[in-house]
Design a protein around this motif. Structure first.
Motif, mmCIF file in Angstrom:
data_model
loop_
_atom_site.group_PDB
_atom_site.id
_atom_site.type_symbol
_atom_site.label_atom_id
_atom_site.label_comp_id
_atom_site.label_asym_id
_atom_site.label_seq_id
_atom_site.Cartn_x
_atom_site.Cartn_y
_atom_site.Cartn_z
ATOM 1 N N ILE A 265 3.289 2.203 -2.370
ATOM 2 C CA ILE A 265 2.753 2.658 -3.657
ATOM 3 C C ILE A 265 1.366 2.075 -3.892
ATOM 4 C CG2 ILE A 265 3.050 2.448 -6.163
ATOM 5 C CD1 ILE A 265 6.104 2.525 -5.585
ATOM 6 N N LEU A 266 1.189 0.822 -3.520
ATOM 7 C CA LEU A 266 -0.081 0.151 -3.770
ATOM 8 C C LEU A 266 -1.203 0.605 -2.839
ATOM 9 C CD1 LEU A 266 1.114 -3.507 -4.458
ATOM 10 C CD2 LEU A 266 0.061 -1.946 -6.104
ATOM 11 N N SER A 267 -0.877 0.898 -1.554
ATOM 12 C CA SER A 267 -2.014 1.067 -0.648
ATOM 13 C C SER A 267 -1.890 2.108 0.456
ATOM 14 C CB SER A 267 -2.343 -0.283 0.009
ATOM 15 O OG SER A 267 -1.385 -0.613 0.993
ATOM 16 N N THR A 268 -0.808 2.869 0.511
ATOM 17 C CA THR A 268 -0.700 3.850 1.586
ATOM 18 C C THR A 268 -1.359 5.172 1.176
ATOM 19 O OG1 THR A 268 1.325 2.887 2.465
ATOM 20 C CG2 THR A 268 0.877 5.164 3.046
ATOM 21 N N LEU A 324 -2.110 -5.042 -10.122
ATOM 22 C CA LEU A 324 -0.726 -5.500 -9.984
ATOM 23 C C LEU A 324 -0.026 -5.504 -11.341
ATOM 24 C CD1 LEU A 324 -1.111 -8.456 -7.430
ATOM 25 C CD2 LEU A 324 -0.605 -6.044 -6.977
ATOM 26 N N GLN A 325 -0.762 -5.890 -12.380
ATOM 27 C CA GLN A 325 -0.202 -5.881 -13.732
ATOM 28 C C GLN A 325 0.045 -4.448 -14.204
ATOM 29 O OE1 GLN A 325 0.707 -8.631 -15.658
ATOM 30 N NE2 GLN A 325 1.646 -7.040 -16.934
ATOM 31 N N LYS A 326 -0.872 -3.555 -13.865
ATOM 32 C CA LYS A 326 -0.721 -2.146 -14.258
ATOM 33 C C LYS A 326 0.551 -1.535 -13.675
ATOM 34 C CE LYS A 326 -5.604 -0.811 -14.722
ATOM 35 N NZ LYS A 326 -6.666 0.044 -14.101
ATOM 36 N N LEU A 327 0.909 -1.962 -12.477
ATOM 37 C CA LEU A 327 2.105 -1.421 -11.833
ATOM 38 C C LEU A 327 3.343 -1.718 -12.669
ATOM 39 C CD1 LEU A 327 3.138 -0.137 -9.040
ATOM 40 C CD2 LEU A 327 3.856 -2.458 -8.537
ATOM 41 N N ILE A 328 3.333 -2.859 -13.336
ATOM 42 C CA ILE A 328 4.469 -3.256 -14.167
ATOM 43 C C ILE A 328 4.403 -2.569 -15.532
ATOM 44 C CG2 ILE A 328 5.551 -5.227 -15.327
ATOM 45 C CD1 ILE A 328 4.490 -6.913 -12.893
ATOM 46 N N GLU A 329 3.211 -2.497 -16.101
ATOM 47 C CA GLU A 329 3.053 -1.877 -17.416
ATOM 48 C C GLU A 329 3.148 -0.354 -17.346
ATOM 49 O OE1 GLU A 329 -0.725 -3.348 -18.611
ATOM 50 O OE2 GLU A 329 0.029 -5.356 -19.123
ATOM 51 N N ASN A 330 2.689 0.208 -16.214
ATOM 52 C CA ASN A 330 2.740 1.658 -16.010
ATOM 53 C C ASN A 330 3.449 1.941 -14.683
ATOM 54 O OD1 ASN A 330 0.952 2.479 -18.332
ATOM 55 N ND2 ASN A 330 -0.495 1.208 -17.184
ATOM 56 N N PRO A 331 4.769 1.908 -14.701
ATOM 57 C CA PRO A 331 5.536 2.091 -13.457
ATOM 58 C C PRO A 331 5.219 3.420 -12.782
ATOM 59 C CG PRO A 331 6.943 1.336 -15.248
ATOM 60 C CD PRO A 331 5.634 1.706 -15.875
ATOM 61 N N PRO A 332 5.538 3.523 -11.504
ATOM 62 C CA PRO A 332 5.316 4.790 -10.796
ATOM 63 C C PRO A 332 6.045 5.938 -11.494
ATOM 64 C CG PRO A 332 5.944 3.046 -9.265
ATOM 65 C CD PRO A 332 6.149 2.503 -10.639
ATOM 66 N N THR A 333 5.405 7.094 -11.554
ATOM 67 C CA THR A 333 6.085 8.280 -12.056
ATOM 68 C C THR A 333 7.097 8.737 -11.009
ATOM 69 O OG1 THR A 333 4.474 9.775 -11.068
ATOM 70 C CG2 THR A 333 4.005 8.965 -13.300
ATOM 71 N N GLU A 334 8.005 9.584 -11.427
ATOM 72 C CA GLU A 334 8.996 10.095 -10.484
ATOM 73 C C GLU A 334 8.315 10.837 -9.337
ATOM 74 O OE1 GLU A 334 12.415 10.055 -8.835
ATOM 75 O OE2 GLU A 334 12.270 9.318 -10.906
ATOM 76 N N LYS A 335 7.244 11.576 -9.655
ATOM 77 C CA LYS A 335 6.511 12.322 -8.631
ATOM 78 C C LYS A 335 5.827 11.364 -7.655
ATOM 79 C CE LYS A 335 2.865 15.787 -8.027
ATOM 80 N NZ LYS A 335 1.866 16.652 -8.735
ATOM 81 N N LYS A 382 16.476 5.374 0.191
ATOM 82 C CA LYS A 382 16.796 6.346 -0.854
ATOM 83 C C LYS A 382 17.387 5.675 -2.088
ATOM 84 C CE LYS A 382 17.664 10.376 2.124
ATOM 85 N NZ LYS A 382 18.717 11.305 2.635
ATOM 86 N N GLN A 383 18.107 4.581 -1.886
ATOM 87 C CA GLN A 383 18.795 3.919 -2.993
ATOM 88 C C GLN A 383 17.865 3.083 -3.872
ATOM 89 O OE1 GLN A 383 22.070 1.733 -1.290
ATOM 90 N NE2 GLN A 383 23.008 3.573 -0.411
ATOM 91 N N VAL A 384 16.642 2.842 -3.420
ATOM 92 C CA VAL A 384 15.693 2.057 -4.223
ATOM 93 C C VAL A 384 15.258 2.886 -5.429
ATOM 94 C CG1 VAL A 384 13.464 0.890 -4.260
ATOM 95 C CG2 VAL A 384 14.894 0.791 -2.201
ATOM 96 N N SER A 385 15.270 2.279 -6.599
ATOM 97 C CA SER A 385 14.873 2.964 -7.839
ATOM 98 C C SER A 385 13.508 2.472 -8.317
ATOM 99 C CB SER A 385 15.904 2.713 -8.928
ATOM 100 O OG SER A 385 15.887 1.338 -9.319
ATOM 101 N N ILE A 386 12.933 3.200 -9.248
ATOM 102 C CA ILE A 386 11.668 2.775 -9.849
ATOM 103 C C ILE A 386 11.842 1.425 -10.532
ATOM 104 C CG2 ILE A 386 9.975 3.288 -11.654
ATOM 105 C CD1 ILE A 386 10.350 6.257 -10.993
ATOM 106 N N ASN A 387 12.987 1.237 -11.184
ATOM 107 C CA ASN A 387 13.254 -0.044 -11.836
ATOM 108 C C ASN A 387 13.297 -1.189 -10.823
ATOM 109 O OD1 ASN A 387 14.073 -1.610 -14.272
ATOM 110 N ND2 ASN A 387 15.953 -1.915 -13.091
ATOM 111 N N ASP A 388 13.835 -0.919 -9.626
ATOM 112 C CA ASP A 388 13.837 -1.940 -8.565
ATOM 113 C C ASP A 388 12.411 -2.350 -8.207
ATOM 114 O OD1 ASP A 388 16.615 -1.913 -8.333
ATOM 115 O OD2 ASP A 388 16.584 -0.319 -6.818
ATOM 116 N N ILE A 389 11.522 -1.370 -8.141
ATOM 117 C CA ILE A 389 10.121 -1.638 -7.806
ATOM 118 C C ILE A 389 9.470 -2.517 -8.861
ATOM 119 C CG2 ILE A 389 7.836 -0.601 -7.486
ATOM 120 C CD1 ILE A 389 9.680 -0.062 -5.147
ATOM 121 N N VAL A 390 9.685 -2.174 -10.111
ATOM 122 C CA VAL A 390 9.093 -2.944 -11.213
ATOM 123 C C VAL A 390 9.644 -4.369 -11.233
ATOM 124 C CG1 VAL A 390 8.845 -3.126 -13.719
ATOM 125 C CG2 VAL A 390 8.648 -0.891 -12.589
#
Length: 412
Positions: A265-268, A324-335, A382-390
């Motif tokens: 998410i950060l750099s690919t 890095l802070q933005k990733l927590i405040e603005n989590p990845p969208t589903e898309k 597949k089992q990793v969720s957006i909440n897991d990322i945050v």
């Protein structure tokens, strides 16, 4: 889906076979569970030295390279901090020949003063060219020494110091070979136009030597980091670099999958967060990456940026932390999240198409004691969720346990 059969011989050699009748070739991969972390801190670089020595000939096959070439084969190897891997691809009719060569390298490697001196010179020259006399050559050395204080991950596979290889005695080298290059410390994985039962029969006949005692690896684990560390070095390099490392899980832990997707998410790709904001928009960096070390033991989540000319060093550091802070405040969208997952899944699929890739991956997952994951890893991602990322980002980035290396160009 990779189909395979496995067995363990009486001498504890693990053998795994994937039958692929779509090819006339066979890939033979032999993984030894010895890497730089298994070395004495006063005698480092030995696993890498043996990567070279294993090609210098054995008692019954003294001219390894010419023999492999004569049967239409290709061979190579690599070493890292956790293991050493040797692989050969040949027409399937030469499988028995290759197994006999590998067995001979395992029990009859030529280790004498002449061969050792030749390979020591090769390795020390590589050390000089790649790590001492090349721009950024000691970048990862500095990073490791800052990030690890106890664990042997604190040195690179090439070794801590060139003198360790230059002064390596024949007795110490022979003892290292006798200790680690044994059937009980190896995994043989084969993919190609072969039948599993025939491979097992050949392996049992050809590798009928060695003891059954599994080598116990004794080294200190890195204690939990409880403070931030910072170091600045100046070198004759064209551009400034910043590396920030964070302690992370081992490759074997469930958290690894969240860490891996977080790095994507950060750099690919050019649409990733760090690249889009810090390279394209703010133009502070010309390159920026977030990667996972994927080590057997607890490793590192690494953020590394190469500064643009005249970019302010501290401004660049601040900008990374803002993202890095933005990733927590603005989590990845589903898309955004699904795009990263899809790319990861396609990469995993392509990684198991060729017989050599399958043989290498079978050996690697067996090395991790996670052989079934060669087929199940996709589900873990597949089992990793957006909440897991945050959650993993919050826990990793903002608990005061990171290391910052400023690797800067010397000023005129």
């Amino acid at each position: 889906m990779i189909n395979y059969k496995e067995t363990t011989l009486d001498n504890s050699l693990r053998v795994i076979v994937n039958q692929d009748n779509t090819t006339e070739l066979v890939a033979v991969n032999l993984l030894y569970k010895v890497g730089a972390k298994n070395e004495d801190e006063n005698h480092t670089g030995f696993a890498h030295l043996f990567e070279h020595l294993m090609f210098s000939g054995s008692k019954n096959f003294p001219d390894f390279d010419n023999l492999i070439n004569s049967i239409g084969g290709e061979s190579n190897a690599f070493t890292n901090n956790d293991y050493t891997n040797f692989y050969i691809s040949v027409p399937a009719i030469y499988l028995e020949t290759v197994l006999r060569i590998e067995a001979d390298r395992m029990c009859n490697l030529i280790i004498d003063s002449q061969h050792l001196d030749v390979q020591k010179k090769v390795v020390t020259e590589e050390f000089k060219q790649r790590y001492l006399n090349q721009p950024y050559g000691d970048l990862y050395k500095e990073m490791r020494e800052l990030s690890f204080k106890v664990h042997p991950y604190r040195w690179q596979t090439i070794g801590k110091d060139i003198s360790h290889i230059e002064s390596a005695s024949l007795d110490i080298v022979q003892n290292f070979y006798n200790t680690y290059y044994q059937p009980n410390n190896a995994i043989l994985a084969i993919s190609g136009n072969v039948e599993a039962e025939e491979v097992f029969r050949l392996a049992k006949e050809i590798f009928s030597f060695g003891n059954t005692h599994t080598k116990t690896i004794n080294y200190q684990q890195e204690p939990p980091q409880t403070e931030n560390r910072e170091k600045t070095v100046y070198r004759n390099v064209p551009s400034n670099i910043i590396i920030i490392t964070f302690p992370m899980s081992s490759r074997k832990e469930k958290e690894f999958y969240a860490f891996d997707l977080l790095s994507d998410i950060l750099s690919t790709g050019k649409s990733s967060r760090l690249y889009k904001e810090l390279v394209l928009n703010q133009q502070i960096f010309t390159e920026i990456d977030a990667v996972v070390s994927a080590d057997d033991d607890k490793g590192l989540f690494i953020v590394m940026g190469k500064y643009a000319d005249d970019a302010d060093i501290k401004q660049g550091e601040k900008a990374i932390w803002q993202e890095l802070q933005k990733l927590i405040e603005n989590p990845p969208t589903e898309k955004e999240f699904q795009k990263v997952k899809n790319k990861n899944l396609s990469t995993s699929t392509f990684a198991n198409l060729k017989i050599l890739d399958k043989a290498m991956n079978l050996a690697y997952f067996e090395h991790l004691d996670m052989l079934s994951n060669i087929n199940n890893d996709k589900e873990n991602y597949k089992q990793v969720s957006i909440n897991d990322i945050v959650c993993i980002a919050q826990k990793t980035f903002f608990e005061n346990k990171h290391n910052t290396l400023f690797y800067l160009a010397k000023k005129d």
